[in-house]
Design a protein around this motif. Sequence first.
Motif, short mmCIF file in Angstrom:
data_model
loop_
_atom_site.label_atom_id
_atom_site.label_comp_id
_atom_site.label_asym_id
_atom_site.label_seq_id
_atom_site.Cartn_x
_atom_site.Cartn_y
_atom_site.Cartn_z
N GLU A 1 6.03 -2.08 20.75
CA GLU A 1 5.77 -1.06 19.73
C GLU A 1 4.78 0.00 20.20
O GLU A 1 4.51 0.96 19.47
N SER A 2 4.27 -0.13 21.40
CA SER A 2 3.15 0.70 21.84
C SER A 2 3.60 2.02 22.46
O SER A 2 4.71 2.14 23.00
N VAL A 3 2.71 2.99 22.42
CA VAL A 3 2.91 4.24 23.15
C VAL A 3 2.79 3.95 24.63
O VAL A 3 2.22 2.93 25.05
N LEU B 1 -3.42 3.48 21.04
CA LEU B 1 -3.90 2.21 21.59
C LEU B 1 -4.12 1.17 20.51
O LEU B 1 -4.22 -0.03 20.81
N ALA B 2 -4.16 1.59 19.26
CA ALA B 2 -4.32 0.62 18.16
C ALA B 2 -3.15 -0.35 18.09
O ALA B 2 -3.28 -1.45 17.54
N THR B 3 -2.00 0.02 18.67
CA THR B 3 -0.84 -0.87 18.66
C THR B 3 -0.82 -1.82 19.85
O THR B 3 0.02 -2.73 19.90
N TYR B 4 -1.71 -1.65 20.81
CA TYR B 4 -1.75 -2.52 21.99
C TYR B 4 -2.35 -3.88 21.61
O TYR B 4 -3.05 -4.02 20.61
N ASP B 5 -2.07 -4.88 22.44
CA ASP B 5 -2.66 -6.20 22.26
C ASP B 5 -3.99 -6.28 22.99
O ASP B 5 -4.10 -5.83 24.15
N LEU B 6 -5.00 -6.84 22.34
CA LEU B 6 -6.28 -7.08 23.00
C LEU B 6 -6.14 -8.35 23.83
O LEU B 6 -6.14 -9.46 23.30
N SER C 1 -0.45 11.32 24.41
CA SER C 1 -1.00 10.37 23.45
C SER C 1 -2.45 10.66 23.09
O SER C 1 -3.04 9.94 22.27
N LEU C 2 -3.03 11.69 23.68
CA LEU C 2 -4.41 12.03 23.36
C LEU C 2 -4.54 12.47 21.91
O LEU C 2 -3.63 13.08 21.33
N SER C 3 -5.70 12.20 21.34
CA SER C 3 -5.98 12.55 19.95
C SER C 3 -6.04 14.06 19.77
O SER C 3 -6.42 14.81 20.68
N THR C 4 -5.71 14.50 18.57
CA THR C 4 -5.87 15.92 18.23
C THR C 4 -7.34 16.30 18.12
O THR C 4 -7.65 17.48 18.00
N ARG C 5 -8.24 15.33 18.18
CA ARG C 5 -9.67 15.61 18.16
C ARG C 5 -10.18 16.11 19.50
O ARG C 5 -11.32 16.57 19.59
N VAL C 6 -9.37 16.02 20.55
CA VAL C 6 -9.81 16.50 21.85
C VAL C 6 -10.15 17.98 21.75
O VAL C 6 -9.34 18.79 21.28
N LEU D 1 -13.69 -0.35 21.52
CA LEU D 1 -12.41 -0.25 20.81
C LEU D 1 -12.35 1.00 19.93
O LEU D 1 -11.35 1.72 19.92
N ALA D 2 -13.43 1.26 19.20
CA ALA D 2 -13.45 2.42 18.30
C ALA D 2 -13.31 3.71 19.08
O ALA D 2 -12.53 4.61 18.70
N ASP D 3 -14.05 3.84 20.20
CA ASP D 3 -13.98 5.08 20.97
C ASP D 3 -12.65 5.23 21.69
O ASP D 3 -12.12 6.34 21.81
N ALA D 4 -12.07 4.12 22.16
CA ALA D 4 -10.77 4.18 22.81
C ALA D 4 -9.69 4.66 21.86
O ALA D 4 -8.87 5.52 22.19
N VAL D 5 -9.68 4.11 20.65
CA VAL D 5 -8.68 4.51 19.66
C VAL D 5 -8.95 5.93 19.16
O VAL D 5 -8.03 6.67 18.83
N GLU D 6 -10.22 6.33 19.15
CA GLU D 6 -10.56 7.70 18.76
C GLU D 6 -9.95 8.71 19.72
O GLU D 6 -9.45 9.76 19.31
#
Length: 342
Positions: A222-224, A285-290, A137-142, A275-280
């Motif tokens: 719906e989450s990963v 994680l954008a589909t998770y509930d806060l 689930s890691l971003s392709t930006r890694v 939140l921004a850095d976690a989703v980055e």
Amino acid sequence: MDTARRPTLAVIGGGIIGRICALAAADAGWQVDVYDAGPTRRAAQVAGGMLGALGEGHPGEGRLLDRSAASSAMWPDWIDRLGDPGIRTAEDSLIVATTAADGEYLRQMAQFVWSEQVGGDRLRPLRAREARALERSLSTRVHSGYLAVGEGALDNRRLLAALRIALVDAGAHWHRIAITALSDVTADQVLVAAGMATPRLLPEIALVPAKGEILRLHRNRESVPVPTRVVRARVEGRDVYLVPRADGVVVGATQYEPSALDDHAPRAGGVADLLADAVEIMPGLATYDLAEAAAGIRPCSADGLPIIERVDARTVVAAGHGRNGIVLAPDTAARVVRLLAG
């Protein structure tokens, strides 16, 4: 020790440090009373529970890194003592970067700081595709990263509960009360492990408060999947960590000076950055509930090392653990029991 009368110990502070020291003392033959002011004053409620000496290590902290590594190695025995393997939520950590500059920062840390604390295969360099193969689930930006073997995590709240149960089973007594003076308790020995409240009881102990925010994200249908390892990321110069829990992840952590010691409100800017850095770093994680945004006040010492010492013939202090309270807890308990034994 005299088997006819067990020596008595009053522990002031019901956080991780107070509880584990109390249990270690009870196991060593002390009759223990714990005085706890309640969860609203407890930094351990707001923690990731990471056991990583490397991810928390910075230049100039060699002594702290050594102590953290030694203490982390004690946790398996403590988990066996508590009888709840579910306390451990991860075995290893991924330390990753999102840019070339972040990757170079991690490389220098690995070469000049972390290498003194590890050996063999405990720290393995990873290319981006290798990191993503471990956590899909890691971003392709890694950009790059490291696998820190054995640098896992504990569920801090489950740990608090398990320590409380073990203390009761060991015959300790629990008192929900805020102690305002050492004369309020009657015992052969007193351990002050009250976090930022410690200087109120022992003015000679100087602590510096540091506020930190965490987020709790819960997985839904719906989450990963939840990551299987701790993910510590460097995102354009900022640090963020994702720590697995049974129902989601803990995201942290900011650190800055609080406006007051009762400043427990999370700031909008800190929550937004986390939140921004976690989703980055993990877009799913954008589909998770806060589920929760919380802040805690960490008690820090001037040199980063916890203050564990005898104050007088009756009083011992264990405070100033800062961001390393959970990883250093077993080492602290061992040192406190030795101090109590004289």
